[in-house]
Design an enzyme around this catalytic site. Structure first.
Site, PDB file in Angstrom:
ATOM      1  N   HIS A  94      22.351  17.391 -30.593  1.00 37.74           N
ATOM      2  CA  HIS A  94      22.637  17.203 -29.165  1.00 37.74           C
ATOM      3  C   HIS A  94      24.123  16.877 -29.023  1.00 37.74           C
ATOM      4  CE1 HIS A  94      18.431  17.040 -28.001  1.00 37.74           C
ATOM      5  NE2 HIS A  94      18.196  16.050 -28.843  1.00 37.74           N
ATOM      6  N   GLU A 147      10.267  17.011 -32.765  1.00 44.28           N
ATOM      7  CA  GLU A 147      10.152  16.720 -31.331  1.00 44.28           C
ATOM      8  C   GLU A 147      10.438  18.024 -30.565  1.00 44.28           C
ATOM      9  OE1 GLU A 147      12.214  13.187 -29.984  1.00 44.28           O
ATOM     10  OE2 GLU A 147      11.090  13.191 -28.100  1.00 44.28           O
ATOM     11  N   ASP A 176      12.001  19.115 -28.085  1.00 45.94           N
ATOM     12  CA  ASP A 176      13.335  19.577 -27.646  1.00 45.94           C
ATOM     13  C   ASP A 176      14.010  20.400 -28.740  1.00 45.94           C
ATOM     14  OD1 ASP A 176      13.313  16.998 -28.877  1.00 45.94           O
ATOM     15  OD2 ASP A 176      15.397  16.678 -28.321  1.00 45.94           O
ATOM     16  N   ASP A 232      19.033  14.341 -34.431  1.00 47.26           N
ATOM     17  CA  ASP A 232      19.248  13.406 -33.315  1.00 47.26           C
ATOM     18  C   ASP A 232      20.347  12.375 -33.611  1.00 47.26           C
ATOM     19  OD1 ASP A 232      17.438  14.350 -31.414  1.00 47.26           O
ATOM     20  OD2 ASP A 232      15.779  13.180 -32.217  1.00 47.26           O
ATOM     21  N   HIS A 270      13.405  18.161 -37.458  1.00 51.17           N
ATOM     22  CA  HIS A 270      12.674  17.187 -36.627  1.00 51.17           C
ATOM     23  C   HIS A 270      11.794  17.976 -35.665  1.00 51.17           C
ATOM     24  CE1 HIS A 270      11.887  13.919 -33.928  1.00 51.17           C
ATOM     25  NE2 HIS A 270      12.905  14.081 -33.122  1.00 51.17           N
ATOM     26  N   TYR A 275      23.285   7.186 -25.718  1.00 51.22           N
ATOM     27  CA  TYR A 275      22.179   7.793 -26.470  1.00 51.22           C
ATOM     28  C   TYR A 275      21.622   6.787 -27.488  1.00 51.22           C
ATOM     29  CZ  TYR A 275      19.800  11.398 -29.249  1.00 51.22           C
ATOM     30  OH  TYR A 275      18.872  12.154 -29.908  1.00 51.22           O
ATOM     31  N   HIS A 294      12.647  13.132 -20.838  1.00 54.88           N
ATOM     32  CA  HIS A 294      11.555  12.149 -20.882  1.00 54.88           C
ATOM     33  C   HIS A 294      11.973  10.762 -20.379  1.00 54.88           C
ATOM     34  CE1 HIS A 294      12.812  10.493 -24.750  1.00 54.88           C
ATOM     35  NE2 HIS A 294      12.371  11.482 -25.472  1.00 54.88           N
ATOM     36  N   HIS A 329      14.259   9.556 -35.937  1.00 60.39           N
ATOM     37  CA  HIS A 329      13.519   8.499 -35.291  1.00 60.39           C
ATOM     38  C   HIS A 329      12.022   8.779 -35.239  1.00 60.39           C
ATOM     39  CE1 HIS A 329      13.300  10.263 -30.983  1.00 60.39           C
ATOM     40  NE2 HIS A 329      13.710  11.187 -31.787  1.00 60.39           N
TER      41      HIS A 329
HETATM   42 FE1  FEO Z   1      13.874  13.307 -31.187  1.00 64.01          FE
HETATM   43 FE2  FEO Z   1      16.221  15.360 -29.831  1.00 64.01          FE
HETATM   44  O1  FEO Z   1      14.523  14.794 -30.322  1.00 64.01           O
END
Ligand code: FEO
Length: 388
Positions: free
Chosen positions: A224, A80, A82, A163, A78, A191, A24, A144
Site C-alpha cells: 500500500h 486479506e 485487498d 502491509d 497475505h 496506518y 473497512h 498482521h
Molecule cells: Fe492486511 Fe492490506 O491487508
C-alpha cells in the site's frame, strides 16, 4: 495504465484507488493503492495481486511488459482480500502460474476462493531461485494475520513487505520522494496507529530479527502507498512507534450532552497547555477516529471524557473506547472524566478500560451536572498533572 520500473527488471504493476474513502471503517481521505510487483527473470514472478475490481488495471500494466500467461509464480504474501481477491481472476489469465504462500495462507485461500490452481507452500527462511535473482521468504505470522509473510529479493536488496511499512494514500508518484518523505511518514504513522499499534511487541521482535540477520535493505516496497527509497527513515519510525516513544503531548477526547463534560475537557486542556505541552483536543462524534488514535500513539498522556447516559457511557465514547482498547496503546498516563446527573457510571467505565490497558491512571474526575469554578480548577490541575 503504465507499469513503473522500480529497479532493473522489477516493476510496480498495481492499482490506484483514488476514490475509496472507507477501508473497512478506516477513513481513507486520500484514497489508497494496491501494490503488486512483477519480477522478470528466467522465471517470472508476480508478488501480491490487487483487489478484485482492479485486476483489469493491473493486467493492463503487466501486458506492457510481458504476456501475463507467461507468469510462473504468484506470490501471495497475505490473504486479506485487498491483496488476494484478485487472485482467482489473475490466475485465469496466468493459467500456468504456481501460487507460492505460507501453509496457513494455502488453507485460508481455499476458504475464501476454493482452489483451482497449483500451490507450493514456503516457510520463513526458504528461498526460491528465479534465475539471476533469489527470493527469500520471511515469516511475518500475525503481522498482521496468521498467514502473513514478506518477500526479500536478495540480489536487489528490496523488501516486498506487504502491509508492513504501508500507507493508505493514493498518489501519482510511486516513491516516498515523489510524495515527500515527511508526508509519506505522516500517512505511514496513520496506518501504523490504526492497524499495527496492537502488534508493537511483535514488531519490536521482528525489527530485532532483521537487524540480527544483518540484512541490507536498499528499498522497501509495501503493498500500500509509496515505495521507500529511504528505508532507514521508516524503519526508525517503526522502532519509535513500536516502543511507544512519546512526545510532550496530551490528547483529550470527549463527547458532551449539555456542555458540562466539554467544559471539563477545555479546563484540562488549559492546564496541560500551561505546562508547555502540545494539546490536542478531539470531539469523538465530530473528529475522525483514525486521526485521534494517530495522535494518541505518541502522546505521553490521554484524557477521555463522557457524560453518563442510561447509567453508562455515551454511545460514541463507548464505541471509541472499544476501538482504542483493541489498539492497545501503552506507556501513557490516563485520566477519565465526565459530568453526571445521578450516577457517574460512564467515568467508572472509562477508568475500567484504562485499567485493562494497564495505563498509569490519575484519580478520575466525576462532576455532578455543571462544573463550578472550584471543579473547573480541579480539572485544570489534572491537566497540569497530565502534562508533567
Ligand atoms: Fe492486511 Fe492490506 O491487508
Amino acid at each position: 495504465m503504465r507499469p513503473v520500473e522500480i529497479k532493473d527488471g522489477i516493476f510496480w504493476v498495481g492499482a490506484i484507488d483514488w476514490s475509496e474513502r472507507d477501508f473497512h471503517n478506516f477513513l481513507t481521505r486520500r484514497g489508497l493503492t494496491y501494490n503488486s510487483y512483477l519480477i522478470i527473470d528466467e522465471k517470472i514472478a508476480l508478488v501480491d495481486t490487487v483487489k478484485h475490481k482492479f485486476v483489469g488495471e493491473s493486467l493492463e500494466r503487466i501486458r506492457k511488459i510481458v504476456d501475463p500467461s507467461q507468469i510462473d509464480y504468484i506470490i501471495i504474501n497475505h490473504i486479506e482480500p485487498d491483496h488476494s481477491s484478485g487472485l482467482p481472476d489473475m490466475i485465469r489469465v496466468a493459467k500456468d502460474a504456481t501460487v507460492i504462500c505460507s501453509q496457513r495462507a494455502k488453507e485460508d485461500l481455499r476458504k475464501y476462493y476454493g482452489d483451482g490452481w497449483e500451490t507450493k507452500t514456503v516457510k520463513g527462511g526458504e528461498e526460491l531461485k528465479l534465475g539471476k535473482r533469489t527470493l527469500l521468504f520471511f515469516d511475518m505470522t500475525m503481522l498482521h494475520w496468521p498467514d502473513s509473510m514478506a518477500t526479500y529479493i536478495k540480489e536487489d536488496k528490496i523488501l516486498l513487505s506487504n502491509d508492513a511499512f504501508g500507507q493508505h494514500v493514493a498518489s501519482e508518484g510511486r516513491f516516498d520522494e515523489d510524495l515527500g518523505v515527511e508526508e509519506a511518514l505522516y500517512w505511514a504513522k496513520l496506518y501504523y496507529a490504526n492497524i499495527l499499534m496492537p502488534l508493537a511487541s511483535l514488531i519490536r521482535k521482528k525489527l530485532g530479527e532483521i537487524q540480527k540477520l544483518g540484512l541490507e535493505i536498499e528499498m522497501i516496497a509495501p503493498s500500500h502507498g509509496v515505495i521507500w527509497k529511504n528505508p532507514s527513515k521508516i524503519i526508525e519510525a517503526y522502532s519509535r512507534w513500536a516502543n511507544f516513544e512519546s512526545e510532550n503531548k496530551v490528547v483529550i477526547v470527549y463527547d458532551s450532552m449539555w456542555n458540562s463534560t466539554e467544559r471539563l475537557a477545555t479546563a484540562i486542556a488549559e492546564g496541560a497547555g500551561s505546562q508547555g505541552a502540545d494539546v490536542k483536543i478531539f470531539h469523538v462524534r465530530k473528529d475522525p477516529w483514525v486521526d485521534i488514535v494517530t495522535e494518541i500513539l505518541d502522546a505521553k498522556s490521554i484524557a477521555v471524557g463522557s457524560p453518563t447516559i442510561h447509567n453508562g457511557l455515551f454511545p460514541t465514547v463507548a464505541g471509541f473506547l472499544t476501538y482504542l482498547k483493541g489498539l492497545k496503546p501503552q506507556n501513557k498516563k490516563a485520566l477519565a472524566f465526565g459530568s453526571y446527573g445521578w450516577n457517574g457510571n460512564a467515568v467508572k467505565e472509562i477508568q475500567k478500560v484504562f485499567e485493562e490497558l494497564k495505563l498509569e491512571t490519575l484519580e478520575p474526575l466525576m462532576i455532578k451536572f455543571r462544573p463550578n469554578e472550584d471543579e473547573l480548577q480541579k480539572a485544570f490541575e489534572l491537566g497540569v498533572e497530565l502534562a508533567r
